[in-house]
Design an enzyme around this catalytic site. Structure first.
Site, mmCIF file in Angstrom:
data_model
loop_
_atom_site.group_PDB
_atom_site.id
_atom_site.type_symbol
_atom_site.label_atom_id
_atom_site.label_comp_id
_atom_site.label_asym_id
_atom_site.label_seq_id
_atom_site.Cartn_x
_atom_site.Cartn_y
_atom_site.Cartn_z
ATOM 1 N N LYS A 70 43.411 21.893 -15.910
ATOM 2 C CA LYS A 70 44.120 21.172 -17.130
ATOM 3 C C LYS A 70 43.750 21.735 -18.635
ATOM 4 O O LYS A 70 42.479 21.952 -18.574
ATOM 5 C CB LYS A 70 43.755 19.657 -16.793
ATOM 6 C CG LYS A 70 44.430 18.476 -17.653
ATOM 7 C CD LYS A 70 43.907 17.323 -17.260
ATOM 8 C CE LYS A 70 44.523 16.274 -18.208
ATOM 9 N NZ LYS A 70 44.112 14.913 -17.697
ATOM 10 N N SER A 147 47.319 11.807 -17.080
ATOM 11 C CA SER A 147 47.634 12.716 -18.030
ATOM 12 C C SER A 147 47.807 14.251 -17.391
ATOM 13 O O SER A 147 47.915 15.108 -17.865
ATOM 14 C CB SER A 147 46.867 12.875 -19.302
ATOM 15 O OG SER A 147 45.307 12.860 -18.766
ATOM 16 N N SER A 171 44.128 9.298 -14.654
ATOM 17 C CA SER A 171 45.000 10.561 -14.915
ATOM 18 C C SER A 171 44.921 11.671 -14.010
ATOM 19 O O SER A 171 45.684 12.558 -13.903
ATOM 20 C CB SER A 171 44.265 11.359 -16.444
ATOM 21 O OG SER A 171 44.819 10.346 -17.352
#
Length: 474
Positions: A70, A147, A171
């Protein structure tokens, strides 16, 4: 290796099968097939990945397995960290690896790209002005969550069997729920955040979204190494987590929490799927009873706001000082700008007042975990929402956006506040073919009980061979 064969394996299976470059080639081929439609990966590191293979990978348990990271919360030597923002779109490459990246490299993982995230990880949908919209492989008109939405989209589409994510309020678990995947949040202190330190007041943690339970467990085994100077840390487990997956959980006391924490209602398909999951747990021999967690969640919402507003405002203020100019709407999206401006008005006393709230909520959950080994509830309160529903532009004020956010992510964030461990398990599908994740949580440090339960659920109701119909074939 063709994608149809590659897709049959989880990360451990790939490591056992081959140690050759063609595994990376299969991942890159699949990425090239689907990324134009999904926008899951926003930074291509294939050149560095091939160089790492040519140099010689460490002989770790995941040697040769392709892996994505990420684009938030970690330093990767030689690559920038952009955080989904125009502000950092031209960031300099990091001079060092984070401790977690070093652990991944030592395990033999091949790091070949970074996944998309909303700006600063501040939404439960992955859409940004800087890097565009990430779409759900199960329905490209819907969000993959956030996210860690780029991570979830890449795993669901078969680019990789497992990928890194961060979780500051759900997330990892939210996108796992949206994309029919297994998402595990470790306890506070389980994985080092060095050298960046704790994020969002120690609420955010690193780990992964995976297709199999055992991949998540092994990834946690290789990464739960305390670093000198960590503010919070837990000792590595005596029994590896990957071994816990194969152990029977015994008869667990499970509290079924039907009512959401941070909002007033749950969509009917999600509510019904959660009730079915409770019945499944009963059928597996567990004691399940409906319960409530009587914490002050309205007060918690305000305390979380003080914490997040202050932390984001501090980060942006530091960047403004570094640049020698104010941060404006040309640099960040509407919601982060509102958060920065509101955060600048929060006093030290207001921020300090949030900590007794966090403590009191933690005590309520501690009492719940004395009575129950595990709490069961829906991961999110709605089916994956349409693209645009949680974008961070066009809102009249922050509170309106926050209401929409909590309507969706109604249960996950309290577990970040108290530092507990939790997971989203892909146990259901709606009649319309959208994934529904079921959330299970245990007290801080008790990852083992969740991995045992997850292994049992995976065997009882397998999900590994499910593929998004739109992207199942070439």
């Amino acid at each position: 290796m063709e994608w149809e064969e590659y897709r049959k394996y989880d990360a451990i299976g790939l490591a056992e099968l081959v140690r050759k470059r063609e595994v990376l080639d299969a991942a890159l081929s699949r990425l090239d097939q689907v990324n134009g439609k999904l926008n899951a990966v926003n930074l291509d590191l294939r050149t560095q990945a091939r160089s790492a293979i040519d140099t010689g990978l460490p002989d770790g348990p995941l040697r040769g397995v392709p892996f994505l990271l990420k684009d938030l919360g970690l330093l990767v030597k030689g690559a920038p960290t952009r955080g989904g923002s125009r502000l950092f779109k031209n960031a300099e490459p990091a001079p060092v690896d984070s401790a977690l990246i070093a652990a991944y490299r030592n395990a033999g993982l091949v790091l070949f790209g970074k996944t998309n995230t909303p700006e600063f990880g501040m939404s439960a949908a992955t859409e940004s002005v800087a890097f565009g919209v990430t779409r759900n492989p199960w329905d490209t008109s819907r969000t993959p969550g956030g996210s860690s939405g780029g991570t979830a989209a890449a795993v669901a589409a078969g680019v990789v069997p497992a990928s890194h994510g961060t979780d500051g309020g759900g997330s990892i678990r939210i996108p796992a729920a949206c994309c029919d995947l297994f998402g595990f949040k470790p306890s506070r202190g389980r994985i080092s955040n060095a050298p960046l330190g704790d994020s969002w007041g120690s609420h955010s943690v690193n780990h992964a979204i995976t297709r199999s339970v055992r991949d998540s467990a092994l990834l946690l085994d290789i990464s739960c190494l305390p670093d000198p100077g960590d503010f919070y840390w837990l000792s590595p487990p005596e029994t590896p987590f990957v071994d816990e997956v194969k152990r029977e959980p015994g008869r667990l006391r499970i509290g079924y929490v039907a009512e959401p924490f941070m909002w007033s209602e749950i969509e009917a398909p999600v509510r019904d799927a959660t009730a079915a999951a409770a019945r499944l747990c009963e059928s597996l021999g567990h004691h399940v009873e409906e319960t409530v967690v009587p914490a002050d969640f309205a007060g918690l919402r305000n305390a979380i706001a003080s914490n997040v507003l202050s932390n984001v405002s501090m980060m942006l203020r530091q960047e403004a000082i570094r640049r020698g100019r104010p941060i404006t709407g040309d640099d960040v999206e509407d919601i982060p700008l509102m958060v920065m401006e509101e955060g600048e008005r929060i006093s030290g006393i207001q921020l300090a007042e949030s900590f007794p709230v966090f403590y009191s909520v933690g005590q309520v959950f501690a009492d719940a975990f004395k009575k129950y080994d595990v709490l069961l509830q829906p991961t999110v309160g709605q089916l994956p929402v349409p693209i645009g529903a949680l974008k961070m532009t066009g809102w009249p004020d922050r509170e309106t956006f926050t209401d929409a956010l909590y309507r969706f992510m109604c249960n996950t964030q309290p577990y970040n506040v108290i530092g507990a461990t939790a997971m989203s398990v892909p146990l259901a599908m709606s009649d319309s073919g959208l994934p529904i994740g079921i959330h299970f949580a245990a007290r801080q440090g008790n990852e083992a009980v969740l991995f045992r339960l997850a292994g049992q659920l995976e065997a009882a109701k397998p999900w590994f061979d499910r593929n998004p119909p739109e992207l199942a074939a070439r």
